[in-house]
Design a protein around this motif. Structure first.
Motif, mmCIF file in Angstrom:
data_model
loop_
_atom_site.group_PDB
_atom_site.id
_atom_site.type_symbol
_atom_site.label_atom_id
_atom_site.label_comp_id
_atom_site.label_asym_id
_atom_site.label_seq_id
_atom_site.Cartn_x
_atom_site.Cartn_y
_atom_site.Cartn_z
ATOM 1 N N UNK A 158 45.924 62.085 35.760
ATOM 2 C CA UNK A 158 46.238 61.057 34.790
ATOM 3 C C UNK A 158 45.910 59.686 35.370
ATOM 4 N N UNK A 159 45.844 58.687 34.502
ATOM 5 C CA UNK A 159 45.664 57.296 34.908
ATOM 6 C C UNK A 159 46.641 56.420 34.140
ATOM 7 N N UNK A 160 46.968 55.270 34.727
ATOM 8 C CA UNK A 160 47.646 54.226 33.974
ATOM 9 C C UNK A 160 47.200 52.866 34.482
ATOM 10 N N UNK A 161 47.458 51.827 33.678
ATOM 11 C CA UNK A 161 46.908 50.507 33.949
ATOM 12 C C UNK A 161 47.951 49.422 33.729
ATOM 13 N N UNK A 162 48.181 48.614 34.762
ATOM 14 C CA UNK A 162 48.881 47.347 34.567
ATOM 15 C C UNK A 162 47.786 46.364 34.174
ATOM 16 N N UNK A 163 47.750 46.002 32.907
ATOM 17 C CA UNK A 163 46.716 45.099 32.403
ATOM 18 C C UNK A 163 47.346 43.741 32.120
ATOM 19 N N UNK A 164 46.735 42.700 32.686
ATOM 20 C CA UNK A 164 47.242 41.339 32.521
ATOM 21 C C UNK A 164 46.116 40.497 31.926
ATOM 22 N N UNK A 165 46.425 39.824 30.829
ATOM 23 C CA UNK A 165 45.414 39.018 30.136
ATOM 24 C C UNK A 165 45.090 37.757 30.934
ATOM 25 N N UNK A 166 44.057 37.056 30.494
ATOM 26 C CA UNK A 166 43.676 35.778 31.106
ATOM 27 C C UNK A 166 44.806 34.759 31.004
ATOM 28 N N UNK A 167 45.668 34.930 29.982
ATOM 29 C CA UNK A 167 46.803 34.030 29.783
ATOM 30 C C UNK A 167 48.054 34.495 30.529
ATOM 31 N N UNK A 168 47.949 35.558 31.327
ATOM 32 C CA UNK A 168 49.077 36.027 32.126
ATOM 33 C C UNK A 168 50.042 36.939 31.393
ATOM 34 N N UNK A 169 49.648 37.453 30.231
ATOM 35 C CA UNK A 169 50.520 38.367 29.496
ATOM 36 C C UNK A 169 50.212 39.814 29.895
ATOM 37 N N UNK A 170 51.253 40.628 29.948
ATOM 38 C CA UNK A 170 51.123 42.040 30.277
ATOM 39 C C UNK A 170 50.884 42.823 28.996
ATOM 40 N N UNK A 171 49.859 43.653 29.000
ATOM 41 C CA UNK A 171 49.507 44.462 27.835
ATOM 42 C C UNK A 171 50.287 45.770 27.914
ATOM 43 N N UNK A 172 51.167 45.971 26.952
ATOM 44 C CA UNK A 172 51.958 47.196 26.851
ATOM 45 C C UNK A 172 51.625 47.912 25.552
ATOM 46 N N UNK A 173 52.000 49.166 25.498
ATOM 47 C CA UNK A 173 51.944 49.922 24.252
ATOM 48 C C UNK A 173 53.349 50.402 23.941
ATOM 49 N N UNK A 200 52.361 42.415 23.788
ATOM 50 C CA UNK A 200 52.094 41.522 24.916
ATOM 51 C C UNK A 200 53.415 40.933 25.386
ATOM 52 N N UNK A 201 53.634 40.968 26.702
ATOM 53 C CA UNK A 201 54.874 40.456 27.280
ATOM 54 C C UNK A 201 54.563 39.473 28.401
ATOM 55 N N UNK A 202 55.401 38.467 28.517
ATOM 56 C CA UNK A 202 55.319 37.568 29.665
ATOM 57 C C UNK A 202 55.810 38.336 30.895
#
Length: 186
Positions: A48-63, A150-152
């Motif tokens: 499996x894989x998972x990703x901590x994804x952070x936008x250019x604006x510093x927001x965390x992408x969640x589902x 999206x979360x701070x």
């Protein structure tokens, strides 16, 4: 530190179920002590894989999605299965794009963990992607019902502190992020 080989010997193996996403087998094994366990069950899953994804604006992408087995709707980081012939990084990038529409950024291997090393054969490869951006709509499978959130950093920490990230394979890389970034969380 003791470095002796503690490997068990497989004496027999029988497959009980063989499905695309789950294979279960019963092994007969001998421990180095000579003890024989006639019924040791192993679940074979793909990695499996998972990703901590952070936008250019510093927001965390969640589902956010419903998890049938525990009967709850949960916040999670993007995750999925490594397909045959696919490298974990490729799988992580594909899953992020499909589930959220986010892509790009700078990627690094973050952590590799086992969901249950005593009974499961697979590993979860965790990645950190900084600077991702929205590039497309979601491309969900027919059986997926996923909301993008999206979360701070503060909101992500609140989710962790309040035990709202229930999936251990997702909490582990997030807690590593918190520890390595010296974020004051208490």
């Amino acid at each position: 530190m003791d470095h002796r080989d503690m490997k068990w010997e497989t004496l027999a193996s029988e497959y009980l179920i063989e499905r695309p996403w789950l294979t279960a087998r019963r092994d007969r094994v001998r421990l180095p002590t000579g003890i024989v366990n006639n019924e040791y069950y192993v679940l074979e899953y793909p990695d499996w894989v998972n990703v901590i994804a952070i936008t250019k604006d510093g927001e965390f992408v969640f589902v956010r999605q419903y998890r049938y087995a525990i009967g709850e709707t949960l916040y999670e980081i993007c995750a999925g299965v490594v397909e045959n012939g696919e490298e974990p990084l490729e799988a992580a990038q594909r899953e992020l794009s499909e589930e959220t529409g986010y892509a790009g950024g700078e990627w690094e291997t973050w952590l590799t963990v086992s969901a249950n090393a005593s009974a499961q054969t697979n590993l979860t490869h965790c990645f950190l992607a900084r600077g991702v951006e929205k590039v497309s709509a979601q491309r969900l499978d027919a059986t997926e019902d996923i909301e993008v959130c999206l979360f701070s950093e503060e909101e992500m920490l609140r989710l962790l502190r309040n035990n709202e990230i229930k999936q251990a394979l997702m909490a582990a890389p997030l807690w590593k992020y918190v520890a390595e970034k010296s974020v004051r969380c208490f």
